[in-house]
Design an enzyme around this catalytic site. Structure first.
Site, PDB file in Angstrom:
ATOM      1  N   LYS A  67      -7.937 -10.790 -25.568  1.00 10.13           N
ATOM      2  CA  LYS A  67      -6.681 -10.758 -26.401  1.00 10.13           C
ATOM      3  C   LYS A  67      -6.064 -12.518 -26.083  1.00 10.13           C
ATOM      4  CE  LYS A  67      -7.091  -6.621 -23.979  1.00 10.13           C
ATOM      5  NZ  LYS A  67      -7.953  -5.852 -23.317  1.00 10.13           N
ATOM      6  N   ASP A 124     -11.654 -10.718 -12.484  1.00  9.10           N
ATOM      7  CA  ASP A 124     -11.303 -10.087 -13.527  1.00  9.10           C
ATOM      8  C   ASP A 124     -10.408 -10.360 -14.286  1.00  9.10           C
ATOM      9  OD1 ASP A 124     -10.707  -6.451 -15.076  1.00  9.10           O
ATOM     10  OD2 ASP A 124     -11.366  -8.118 -15.664  1.00  9.10           O
ATOM     11  N   TRP A 157      -7.073  -0.576 -13.793  1.00  8.86           N
ATOM     12  CA  TRP A 157      -7.414  -0.301 -14.941  1.00  8.86           C
ATOM     13  C   TRP A 157      -8.515   0.409 -14.953  1.00  8.86           C
ATOM     14  CZ3 TRP A 157     -12.553  -2.315 -17.884  1.00  8.86           C
ATOM     15  CH2 TRP A 157     -12.437  -1.723 -19.522  1.00  8.86           C
TER      16      TRP A 157
END
Lengths: 409, 428
Positions: free
Chosen positions: B277, B241, B160
């Site tokens: 999300k 993560d 990311w």
């Protein structure tokens, strides 16, 4: 063998420890004059009626969703929040050289401002002095230190002898500060002393700051809450802007909207022109992105909805005045009772000081007496939160202060 | 930085005239030396998309779930939780620095599993964070201050985009380990193991727990097992993560399997979780940061230090989203409903992947598109080259990032044929 074997136990943050101790205290007489949150005369937290109304509107509005806000925050929040500080008709606003970053409370606004200054102010020199008032909100040191500033210094402010502003000391520190130093100024209702410069005194402060190229970073956590009047509480900020200063102003809506736990803050930036402002905001975005990416939506929505609707705005101002008026009443009552008790010392400062806090002038021993013997909780500095006083406990508190002053030296 | 300083000196010298010294300062800005920051690559995609007037335009840059009509989706369990919360008339007092206790507890349990030995022994600490970014930031700051044994953070290649600047700003050094294989559009398992086996001891290694961003390529369980063993041998500090638990496979336990396996194997991990999300709580900023410690005593010390780190950033976290998440996680009916909704979001993504490949075949594409189905989560690394991406944008008004990453969430049953047609057109 753990990686964290050597991690020491950190000391708790004093103001929260005070509340924790208060909670554990079993005494029926206990009074919490510690942490800075408004309380009603029933000693209860108060969700502002206008906030309840707007939150209900939000929950019932099925067209709203929880999508990400832009990095700099909700646009209608940012602009209306800045206008609250600067005034709608501020020349800076009309000249489109006002920008803002929605942040997590006043702390978050100070943080983002500090991170920006550490990178871009004075050639990125981390030894640039940051001056905070003596005393000040203890987290000012934390925020600026944590942002990488190496040189955080006090400027004279509170005169313990006369229990008021040490103007000569303050002005002297302004004169001797290195050019480009950053000065953290409390816009109104100074925390913890409750002592603000008068308008004339602000003018003197501004004159020196302009002449000596010192940067004003306002901390505005109590607008409206101090005098009950938004414009009056923003006078200093607006004066500086009218004098042509570029400023940062960290605004909190924790107290004046009672939105403590939704973390609603705004870093208002006044720049010389739109071109400078654009570059500044672009760099602010980069700092925000690596800190929290984008800010929380709920609280900003409540504030934006309120500020942008004339009826809700009027209702909010009324709610704010209700809080400010209760504090003023408690100040008047406390002073009257101390005078009636014949408590040694002068107590004019109780009513001359402004905002949520009062620097009583009690010494650490007297404070300890109050906490341990009388179960009246206040900060070691002698700071009390006027909101912790009610018509029900004010007699007990006055008597307790009287005891502390007469028995403990 | 030296150049910046000298520019300032030159500028000042040029502007100085004795009589007008004061006036010229007043007219100049503090911010003359501030550079214009680079435009955000993802935002740029969205901006361009907004300006496009083509009715068939598609925004495949967006990192947020969309329903089959291309609209944002507020989960039904979220609306119910909100209504429940509203009826309770709660106050708005400050949360503790570490956040809402019932959220923290539920957040840890969701990741570690209800039978976790770690939770039973109390040897972990979870603090509420400002979604995933805030969690990573706190974690990076914590490691920077207390993990003095090493400064190096190893990210998978690619990772990311925001990982790098976050760790860097916290004072860490960024390194990488092989991860994505562009030849297969899959996991370069051998390459990863090779690199990991050479990482200096005590370095920090970042692992995406599931639904790797940006590639969508996850290790299989057997591969995770081998990685766990090598990482243990190298004595590395694992930083998980996990931004997509539940969202990847549709099954929250399956998506947390790697995290739980590593812990079982004795890794005391640090973990970032996001509920942006999987609960659709993007803008409410809901997340958690967890440190698994040696014992409860150590967890207390670590907790005290995390608070010291948090206070000068934002004092204490926002209530609203955490309260919603806690209500869902702690109310059995809502929790059940949430699991169903998360699964349906994941299922729609999986279905779109399948539809895309089916339609590409229908278009006559002879390329191997299996990776579109094998990859998992919101994103798909299509394998498209920058020139092909540009053509997709210019000729078909389909917007994505230059690396060929698409957000499958932006695909609907209404536009998947158009997408397949366009992709085939630029790749045949």
């Amino acid at each position: 063998m753990s990686l964290f074997t050597d991690v020491p136990q950190a000391a708790p943050v004093a103001v929260f420890k005070l509340t924790a101790d208060f909670r554990e205290d079993q005494s029926p007489n206990k009074v919490n004059l510690g942490v800075g949150a408004y309380r009603t005369d029933e000693c209860q937290p108060w969700v502002l009626p206008v906030v309840k109304k707007v939150e209900k509107m939000i929950v019932e509005d099925s067209s709203l969703n929880h999508e990400y806000l832009p990095i700099l925050g909700l646009p209608e929040f940012r602009s209306s929040a800045s206008k609250i500080a600067l005034g709608e008709d501020s020349p800076a606003v009309l000249e489109k050289r006002v920008g803002a970053v929605q942040c997590l409370g006043g702390t978050g606004a100070l943080k983002i401002g500090a991170e920006f200054l550490r990178r871009w102010h004075n050639g990125g020199n981390t030894k640039t002095p940051v001056y905070v008032s003596a005393p000040t909100w203890e987290n000012h040191n934390g925020v600026f230190g944590n942002a990488g500033f190496e040189n955080i210094r006090p400027y004279k402010y509170w005169d313990a002898q006369k229990r008021g502003l040490d103007l000569a000391g303050f002005l002297g520190d302004l004169e001797s500060a290195p050019e480009h130093s950053i000065f953290v100024l409390h816009a109104c209702a100074h925390n913890p002393t409750g002592t603000d410069p008068s308008q004339d005194e602000w003018k003197q402060i501004a004159e020196i700051m302009k002449r000596r190229s010192l940067f004003p970073f306002f901390d505005s956590a109590y607008q409206g809450f101090a005098s009950g009047n938004l414009e009056k509480d923003a006078w200093a900020i607006r004066y500086f802007v009218s004098q042509g200063f570029e400023i940062f102003c960290a605004q909190s809506f924790s107290k004046n909207f009672g939105l403590y736990n939704e973390r609603v803050g705004n870093l208002t930036i006044v720049a010389k022109d739109q071109e400078n402002l654009t570059r500044v905001l672009s760099q602010m975005e980069m700092i925000v992105r690596i800190t929290w990416s984008n800010p929380p939506s709920q609280g900003a929505r409540v504030v934006a909805t309120t500020l942008n609707d004339p009826d809700l705005f009027a209702e909010w101002k009324g709610n704010v005045k209700t809080m400010a008026d209760r504090v003023l009443l408690m100040r008047a009552e406390l002073k009257a009772k101390l005078l009636a008790l014949g408590t040694p010392g002068t107590w004019d400062h109780i009513t001359e000081q402004i905002g949520m806090f009062s620097f009583t002038g009690l010494n650490p021993k007297q404070v300890q007496y109050l906490v341990k013997e009388k179960h009246v909780y206040l900060m070691a500095s002698g700071r009390i939160n006027m909101c912790g006083l009610t018509t029900k406990n004010i007699d007990y508190v006055a008597e307790s202060i009287h005891e502390a002053v007469t028995r403990v030296q | 930085m030296a150049l910046l300083k000298s520019c300032r000196i030159i500028a000042t010298a040029g502007a100085y005239t004795p009589a007008l010294g004061v006036i010229s300062h007043r007219a100049s800005s503090w911010w003359s030396e501030v550079q214009m920051g680079p435009p955000d690559p993802i935002l740029g995609v969205t901006e361009a998309f907004k300006r496009d007037t083509n009715s068939k335009k598609m925004n495949l840059g967006v990192g947020a779930y969309r329903d089959d009509h291309g609209k944002p989706y507020v989960l039904s369990c979220v609306r119910k939780a909100e209504a429940q919360i509203a009826s309770k008339q709660l106050d708005k007092e400050y949360l503790p620095i570490g956040g809402l206790a019932e959220f923290n507890k539920a957040c840890a349990q969701l990741a570690l599993g209800p039978d976790s030995e770690v939770l039973k022994s109390g040897r972990s600490i979870t603090v509420q964070s400002i979604s995933g970014t805030g969690s990573l930031r706190i974690g990076a700051n914590f490691l920077s201050r207390f993990h003095t044994a090493a400064r190096d953070v190893y990210l998978p290649k690619p990772s990311w985009g925001n990982h790098t600047p976050i760790f860097r700003d916290a004072g860490m050094q960024l390194k990488a380990y092989t991860y994505y294989d562009p030849k297969t559009c899959g996991f370069d398992f051998k390459g990863a193991l090779d690199d990991i086996s050479k990482i200096p001891e005590k370095s920090i290694i970042v692992l995406h727990a599931c639904a790797h961003n940006p590639t969508g390529v996850d290790p299989r369980p057997e591969q995770w097992k081998e990685m766990a063993a090598v990482i243990k041998k190298r004595n590395l500090l694992v930083f998980f993560d996990m931004a997509y638990q539940g969202f990847a496979s549709g099954d929250i336990d399956r998506d947390a399997w790697a995290v739980r396996h590593f812990i079982e194997q004795g890794h005391n991990v640090v973990l970032s979780q996001s509920f942006a999300k999987n609960m659709g709580l993007y803008g409410e900023r809901v997340g958690g940061f967890t440190v698994v410690c040696k014992d409860a005593e150590e967890a207390k010390r670590v907790e005290s230090q995390l608070k010291i780190l948090i206070r000068p950033i934002y004092s204490n976290p926002p209530m609203n989203g955490a309260r919603i998440a806690a209500t869902i996680l702690n109310t059995p009916d809502l929790y059940k409903e949430w699991l169903v909704e998360v699964k349906s979001m994941a299922d729609r993504i999986i279905r779109m992947r399948e539809l895309l490949v089916t339609n590409l075949k229908k278009e006559g594409s002879t390329h191997n598109w299996q990776h579109v189905i094998d990859q998992i989560g919101m994103f798909c690394f299509t394998g498209l080259k920058p020139e092909q991406v540009e053509r997709l944008t210019n000729e078909f008004s389909i917007y994505m990032t230059k690396d060929g990453r698409i957000s499958v969430a932006g695909v609907t049953s209404g536009n998947v044929e158009y997408l397949a047609h366009a992709v085939h057109a630029v790749t045949k």
